[in-house]
Design a protein around this motif. Structure first.
Motif, mmCIF file in Angstrom:
data_model
loop_
_atom_site.group_PDB
_atom_site.id
_atom_site.type_symbol
_atom_site.label_atom_id
_atom_site.label_comp_id
_atom_site.label_asym_id
_atom_site.label_seq_id
_atom_site.Cartn_x
_atom_site.Cartn_y
_atom_site.Cartn_z
ATOM 1 N N GLN A 110 0.853 -1.176 0.000
ATOM 2 C CA GLN A 110 0.000 0.000 0.000
ATOM 3 C C GLN A 110 0.896 1.236 0.000
ATOM 4 O O GLN A 110 2.017 1.202 0.498
ATOM 5 N N PRO A 111 0.417 2.360 -0.575
ATOM 6 C CA PRO A 111 1.254 3.568 -0.644
ATOM 7 C C PRO A 111 1.784 4.020 0.706
ATOM 8 O O PRO A 111 2.908 4.464 0.812
ATOM 9 N N GLU A 112 0.991 3.928 1.744
ATOM 10 C CA GLU A 112 1.419 4.350 3.074
ATOM 11 C C GLU A 112 1.452 3.129 3.991
ATOM 12 O O GLU A 112 0.395 2.601 4.355
ATOM 13 N N PRO A 113 2.639 2.636 4.379
ATOM 14 C CA PRO A 113 2.701 1.430 5.189
ATOM 15 C C PRO A 113 2.115 1.586 6.583
ATOM 16 O O PRO A 113 1.792 0.607 7.223
ATOM 17 N N THR A 114 1.936 2.794 7.042
ATOM 18 C CA THR A 114 1.438 3.003 8.402
ATOM 19 C C THR A 114 -0.074 2.843 8.517
ATOM 20 O O THR A 114 -0.607 2.842 9.603
ATOM 21 N N ASN A 115 -0.777 2.704 7.367
ATOM 22 C CA ASN A 115 -2.227 2.632 7.462
ATOM 23 C C ASN A 115 -2.741 1.242 7.797
ATOM 24 O O ASN A 115 -3.940 1.046 7.931
ATOM 25 N N GLY A 116 -1.854 0.252 7.929
ATOM 26 C CA GLY A 116 -2.249 -1.072 8.377
ATOM 27 C C GLY A 116 -2.911 -1.942 7.333
ATOM 28 O O GLY A 116 -3.395 -3.021 7.645
ATOM 29 N N LEU A 117 -2.964 -1.497 6.081
ATOM 30 C CA LEU A 117 -3.592 -2.305 5.049
ATOM 31 C C LEU A 117 -2.622 -3.347 4.523
ATOM 32 O O LEU A 117 -1.422 -3.133 4.455
ATOM 33 N N CYS A 118 -3.165 -4.472 4.126
ATOM 34 C CA CYS A 118 -2.361 -5.582 3.625
ATOM 35 C C CYS A 118 -1.923 -5.302 2.182
ATOM 36 O O CYS A 118 -2.658 -4.670 1.418
ATOM 37 N N PRO A 119 -0.737 -5.775 1.785
ATOM 38 C CA PRO A 119 -0.335 -5.655 0.378
ATOM 39 C C PRO A 119 -1.340 -6.369 -0.529
ATOM 40 O O PRO A 119 -2.065 -7.268 -0.099
ATOM 41 N N THR A 120 -1.384 -5.975 -1.785
ATOM 42 C CA THR A 120 -2.298 -6.563 -2.753
ATOM 43 C C THR A 120 -1.588 -7.631 -3.566
ATOM 44 O O THR A 120 -0.637 -7.330 -4.281
ATOM 45 N N PRO A 121 -2.018 -8.900 -3.485
ATOM 46 C CA PRO A 121 -1.380 -9.952 -4.274
ATOM 47 C C PRO A 121 -1.744 -9.824 -5.751
ATOM 48 O O PRO A 121 -2.899 -9.570 -6.094
ATOM 49 N N LEU A 122 -0.761 -9.994 -6.610
ATOM 50 C CA LEU A 122 -0.987 -9.928 -8.050
ATOM 51 C C LEU A 122 -1.226 -11.351 -8.562
ATOM 52 O O LEU A 122 -0.312 -12.021 -9.032
ATOM 53 N N VAL A 123 -2.471 -11.804 -8.469
ATOM 54 C CA VAL A 123 -2.812 -13.181 -8.832
ATOM 55 C C VAL A 123 -3.543 -13.278 -10.173
ATOM 56 O O VAL A 123 -3.960 -14.355 -10.575
ATOM 57 N N GLN A 124 -3.667 -12.166 -10.886
ATOM 58 C CA GLN A 124 -4.427 -12.157 -12.132
ATOM 59 C C GLN A 124 -3.865 -13.129 -13.173
ATOM 60 O O GLN A 124 -4.629 -13.667 -13.976
ATOM 61 N N THR A 125 -2.550 -13.370 -13.160
ATOM 62 C CA THR A 125 -1.964 -14.262 -14.166
ATOM 63 C C THR A 125 -2.473 -15.693 -14.033
ATOM 64 O O THR A 125 -2.440 -16.451 -14.996
ATOM 65 N N PHE A 126 -2.960 -16.074 -12.869
ATOM 66 C CA PHE A 126 -3.486 -17.417 -12.663
ATOM 67 C C PHE A 126 -4.965 -17.518 -13.036
ATOM 68 O O PHE A 126 -5.525 -18.606 -13.092
ATOM 69 N N PHE A 127 -5.590 -16.367 -13.291
ATOM 70 C CA PHE A 127 -7.014 -16.326 -13.632
ATOM 71 C C PHE A 127 -7.213 -15.422 -14.853
ATOM 72 O O PHE A 127 -7.835 -14.374 -14.754
ATOM 73 N N PRO A 128 -6.677 -15.798 -16.009
ATOM 74 C CA PRO A 128 -6.783 -14.918 -17.180
ATOM 75 C C PRO A 128 -8.240 -14.715 -17.600
ATOM 76 O O PRO A 128 -9.033 -15.647 -17.606
ATOM 77 N N ASP A 129 -8.549 -13.491 -17.935
ATOM 78 C CA ASP A 129 -9.890 -13.119 -18.422
ATOM 79 C C ASP A 129 -11.001 -13.610 -17.500
ATOM 80 O O ASP A 129 -11.986 -14.192 -17.949
ATOM 81 N N ASP A 130 -10.846 -13.399 -16.226
ATOM 82 C CA ASP A 130 -11.839 -13.927 -15.300
ATOM 83 C C ASP A 130 -11.989 -13.004 -14.095
ATOM 84 O O ASP A 130 -11.079 -12.260 -13.747
ATOM 85 N N GLN A 131 -13.162 -13.083 -13.466
ATOM 86 C CA GLN A 131 -13.367 -12.384 -12.209
ATOM 87 C C GLN A 131 -12.817 -13.250 -11.085
ATOM 88 O O GLN A 131 -13.050 -14.458 -11.057
ATOM 89 N N ILE A 132 -12.103 -12.616 -10.182
ATOM 90 C CA ILE A 132 -11.458 -13.350 -9.100
ATOM 91 C C ILE A 132 -12.234 -13.126 -7.809
ATOM 92 O O ILE A 132 -12.524 -11.996 -7.434
ATOM 93 N N GLY A 133 -12.563 -14.221 -7.151
ATOM 94 C CA GLY A 133 -13.183 -14.158 -5.840
ATOM 95 C C GLY A 133 -12.164 -14.578 -4.799
ATOM 96 O O GLY A 133 -11.125 -15.154 -5.133
ATOM 97 N N SER A 134 -12.438 -14.289 -3.546
ATOM 98 C CA SER A 134 -11.514 -14.729 -2.500
ATOM 99 C C SER A 134 -12.271 -14.969 -1.203
ATOM 100 O O SER A 134 -13.353 -14.415 -0.984
ATOM 101 N N VAL A 135 -11.691 -15.826 -0.372
ATOM 102 C CA VAL A 135 -12.239 -16.131 0.935
ATOM 103 C C VAL A 135 -11.060 -16.305 1.888
ATOM 104 O O VAL A 135 -9.994 -16.772 1.484
ATOM 105 N N VAL A 136 -11.239 -15.884 3.140
ATOM 106 C CA VAL A 136 -10.195 -16.027 4.156
ATOM 107 C C VAL A 136 -10.585 -17.166 5.085
ATOM 108 O O VAL A 136 -11.687 -17.158 5.651
ATOM 109 N N LEU A 137 -9.689 -18.136 5.201
ATOM 110 C CA LEU A 137 -9.927 -19.274 6.091
ATOM 111 C C LEU A 137 -9.289 -18.973 7.442
ATOM 112 O O LEU A 137 -8.078 -18.787 7.531
#
Length: 199
Positions: free
Chosen positions: A92-119
């Protein structure tokens, strides 16, 4: 800090850093400036004056961080076993805001909408100290296309419902979910339990 009102020529990241020679083209990092030099050198001419309220590329902003690489588990429909892959995460632009980095997983899901769930729970519903972040293909699950053989294998084909399409699993570095650490074979039992009960 002055207002950031320009975008990097390479990645469109907000920046006030610019080419020190022509002072007209903006970059978020020296690496992006170097990678663009073969193209830019044709148009780059010395500037006659220094524009106000700008910083030269030699002084990158304090908040800028490089991409973070972590190992993730890839469950590909075409493969019999899950395998480790490297996933880049943009901070994230400001590391102090506590937000998690964004994973770049689009290459594993070409031309598709990506969903996610936290276990957050593992075997026998115990709380996971390091939650798992599962990314999946929304359209594959809805259309029931491409049965995932790697997931079938780790569940011994005993799941109540088959999983369709690819899945990528990252591991958080703690319960606060502010970053990622390496996923690995130790996470397979938790994932197997999840896929076995998936409905």
């Amino acid at each position: 800090m002055s207002t950031i009102n320009h975008l990097c020529t390479i990645c469109y990241y907000p920046t006030n850093l610019y080419c020190g020679r022509c002072e007209r083209v903006y970059y978020c990092s020296p690496e992006h400036q170097l990678s663009d030099w073969p193209r830019h050198k044709v148009e780059c001419v010395h500037a006659h004056s220094e524009p106000p309220n700008h910083k030269q590329i030699a002084t990158p902003p304090v908040y800028q961080q490089p991409l973070v690489s972590v190992l993730a588990l890839l469950f590909s429909p075409e493969e019999e076993n899950p395998r480790l892959v490297t996933v880049q995460c943009t901070p994230q632009p400001e590391p102090t805001n506590g937000l998690c980095p964004t994973p770049l997983v689009q290459t594993f899901f070409p031309d598709d909408q990506i969903g996610s769930v936290v276990l957050t729970q593992g075997l026998n519903n115990e709380h996971l100290r390091f939650p798992l972040h599962l990314f999946y293909s929304q359209s594959s699950l809805l259309c029931r296309a491409n049965v995932n053989r790697a997931i079938q294998r780790i569940t011994s084909e005993a799941a109540a419902k088959p999983w369709f399409g690819p899945a990528v699993v990252l591991k958080f570095n703690g319960s606060r979910r502010q970053g990622y650490s390496h996923a690995g074979a130790n996470d397979l039992p938790t994932l197997s339990a999840y896929f076995l009960t998936y409905k």
